[in-house]
Design an enzyme around this catalytic site. Structure first.
Site, mmCIF file in Angstrom:
data_model
loop_
_atom_site.group_PDB
_atom_site.id
_atom_site.type_symbol
_atom_site.label_atom_id
_atom_site.label_comp_id
_atom_site.label_asym_id
_atom_site.label_seq_id
_atom_site.Cartn_x
_atom_site.Cartn_y
_atom_site.Cartn_z
ATOM 1 N N ARG A 51 44.952 49.429 25.483
ATOM 2 C CA ARG A 51 45.249 49.331 27.078
ATOM 3 C C ARG A 51 43.598 50.255 27.798
ATOM 4 N NH1 ARG A 51 47.115 52.868 29.965
ATOM 5 N NH2 ARG A 51 48.793 52.949 28.962
ATOM 6 N N TYR A 103 38.849 31.245 47.788
ATOM 7 C CA TYR A 103 40.013 30.851 47.126
ATOM 8 C C TYR A 103 41.633 31.684 47.990
ATOM 9 C CZ TYR A 103 43.432 30.580 43.106
ATOM 10 O OH TYR A 103 44.308 30.936 42.165
ATOM 11 N N ASP A 177 31.969 35.951 44.064
ATOM 12 C CA ASP A 177 33.222 35.572 42.780
ATOM 13 C C ASP A 177 32.048 34.534 42.910
ATOM 14 O OD1 ASP A 177 34.792 33.754 42.465
ATOM 15 O OD2 ASP A 177 35.955 34.254 43.050
ATOM 16 N N LYS A 202 38.214 29.459 34.470
ATOM 17 C CA LYS A 202 37.221 28.233 34.760
ATOM 18 C C LYS A 202 35.758 28.444 33.998
ATOM 19 C CE LYS A 202 40.031 29.191 38.236
ATOM 20 N NZ LYS A 202 40.055 29.469 39.410
HETATM 21 C C1 LIG Z 1 40.914 30.886 39.758
HETATM 22 C C2 LIG Z 1 39.674 31.831 40.983
HETATM 23 C C3 LIG Z 1 40.386 33.545 41.573
HETATM 24 C C4 LIG Z 1 41.915 33.394 40.219
HETATM 25 O O1 LIG Z 1 41.716 33.985 38.876
HETATM 26 P P1 LIG Z 1 42.539 33.310 38.303
HETATM 27 O O2 LIG Z 1 42.176 33.036 37.037
HETATM 28 O O3 LIG Z 1 43.695 32.506 38.283
HETATM 29 O O4 LIG Z 1 42.971 34.792 38.720
HETATM 30 C C5 LIG Z 1 39.480 33.366 41.647
HETATM 31 N N1 LIG Z 1 38.469 32.840 42.613
HETATM 32 C C6 LIG Z 1 38.159 31.769 42.735
HETATM 33 C C7 LIG Z 1 36.827 31.206 42.760
HETATM 34 C C8 LIG Z 1 38.715 31.266 41.595
HETATM 35 O O5 LIG Z 1 38.443 29.889 41.375
#
Ligand SMILES: *Cc1c(COP(=O)(O)O)cnc(C)c1O
Length: 387
Positions: A51, A103, A177, A202
């Protein structure tokens, strides 16, 4: 001697990933272990319990930090785990000013969880630096931005907003982000922002086979606090997941070039189609912040949002063959969705509510002619569907 820095394409393949010193393995091993032996109490090779740290995770953290030009990187079990760990740094009474398109999961965590802990959230028009400046408060700790935003693909001028935020208070942190753009298209830290967060699920992973997240920063004090929380709260990714993200990152630059080229062709097709009312794509001249996008990003990215000119969004997404109806984005395969009913359901009834007619596509790496043909046949079926 001036230090020569490798280019991003090279860092994507090598940063944090020298051949394994124990065996010479060229690919980073998947250290599938929960614990590490100690010769005496505290006498070990840098790892104690997985961890706290794992060599496969450490390779990913070093690689991601290098890509964003950050001094420090931390990997998490998901994008939301990364965002949650950041939010744990805040105290009751602190204020977060966020851009007015984020998001759905981020909005839900702000609104349903951290608001009840006494953290204040408000939202400002992120495409208008004067509006953002006017919305900053004495207790604002963070400016939270996505760009391009999910799902409206608004583009924020990161350099201008970072300057405005730091002029308001030097300790104010600008958190970006960078999931939609990736460090290949856009580098927020180089533009004056303080923290980058990612859903590595992503484009960084890129193959729709892993869920992960990351936080990157050059702020040493912030990093130390986050590292304590990463271990204390424990939302860490497993070594196989880290390996999959590392493997995906190696092709990030070539994938992002093609995602951008394919998306531009699809966006131009949609923009010329009589059954499409509006196309939102940062790479088109018609995008309201096209000039900022051109300055700040290498290409317009792989995401497009659009509205139909009559006809139902729900009908269109049933008729595509290659564009799979699914949440998520950034993989090699093309996806289509209706954010109001899927990824952004949590914004319903809020000031960030997404229009029910908005359709979002993630343009994959298939041949662009096949993608255009698929949307053309789906739009044609829509025309003949009974209203
Ligand atoms: C998908 C997404 C998230 C969340 O990420 P996860 O891996 O699904 O927890 C946060 N910000 C954006 C812009 C996203 O597209």
């Amino acid at each position: 001697m001036s230090a020569r820095r490798d280019h991003l394409e090279t860092l994507a393949i090598h940063a944090g990933q020298p051949p394994d010193p124990a065996t010479g393995a060229v690919m980073t091993p998947i250290y599938q272990t929960s614990t590490f032996v100690q010769r005496g109490v505290g006498d070990h090779l840098g790892y104690e319990y997985a961890r706290t740290g794992n060599p496969t995770r450490a390779a990913l953290e070093t690689c991601l930090a290098a890509l964003e030009g950050a001094a420090h990187g931390l990997a998490f079990a998901s994008g939301m785990a990364a965002i949650d760990t950041l939010l744990k740094l805040l105290d009751p009474g602190d204020h977060v000013l966020a851009g007015n398109d984020v998001y759905g999961g981020t909005f839900r965590l702000f609104d349903k969880q951290y608001r009840k802990y006494g953290v204040e959230f408000s939202f400002a028009e992120l495409t208008d630096p004067a509006a953002v400046r006017a919305a900053l408060r004495p207790n604002t700790r963070w400016l939270w931005l996505e760009t391009p935003t999910n799902p409206r693909l608004k583009v924020a001028d990161l350099a201008a907003l970072a300057q405005a935020a730091h002029a308001h208070h030097p300790a104010l942190k600008v958190v970006v982000d960078n999931t939609f753009a990736t460090p290949y298209l856009q580098q927020p830290l180089a533009l004056g922002c303080d923290v980058v967060v990612h859903s590595t699920t992503k484009y960084l992973g890129g193959h729709s086979d892993v869920v992960g997240g990351a936080v990157l920063t050059s702020d040493a004090a912030l990093y130390e606090r986050l590292k304590v929380l990463q271990n204390a709260a424990g939302a860490v990714p497993g070594p196989l997941d880290c390996f999959l993200v590392l493997r995906g990152i190696k092709t990030l630059p070539v994938r992002m070039e093609r995602h951008g080229a394919n998306a531009l062709l699809v966006a131009q097709f949609l923009a010329d189609h009589p059954q499409v009312r509006e196309v939102i794509y940062p790479g088109l001249d018609s995008h309201p912040q096209h000039a900022v996008a051109q300055r700040q990003m290498r290409n317009g990215g792989g995401m497009i949002s659009f509205y139909l000119n009559g006809g139902s969004a729900y009908d269109l997404v049933k008729h595509t063959r290659l564009f799979a109806l699914a949440e998520s984005l950034g993989g090699v395969e093309s996806l289509i969705e209706v954010p109001a009913a899927m990824t952004h359901g949590s914004t319903h009834g809020s000031p960030l509510e997404v229009d029910a007619g908005l359709i979002r596509v993630s343009v994959g790496l298939e041949h662009p002619d096949d993608l255009v043909a698929d949307l053309a046949q789906a739009l044609a079926r829509l025309a003949h569907a009974p209203r």
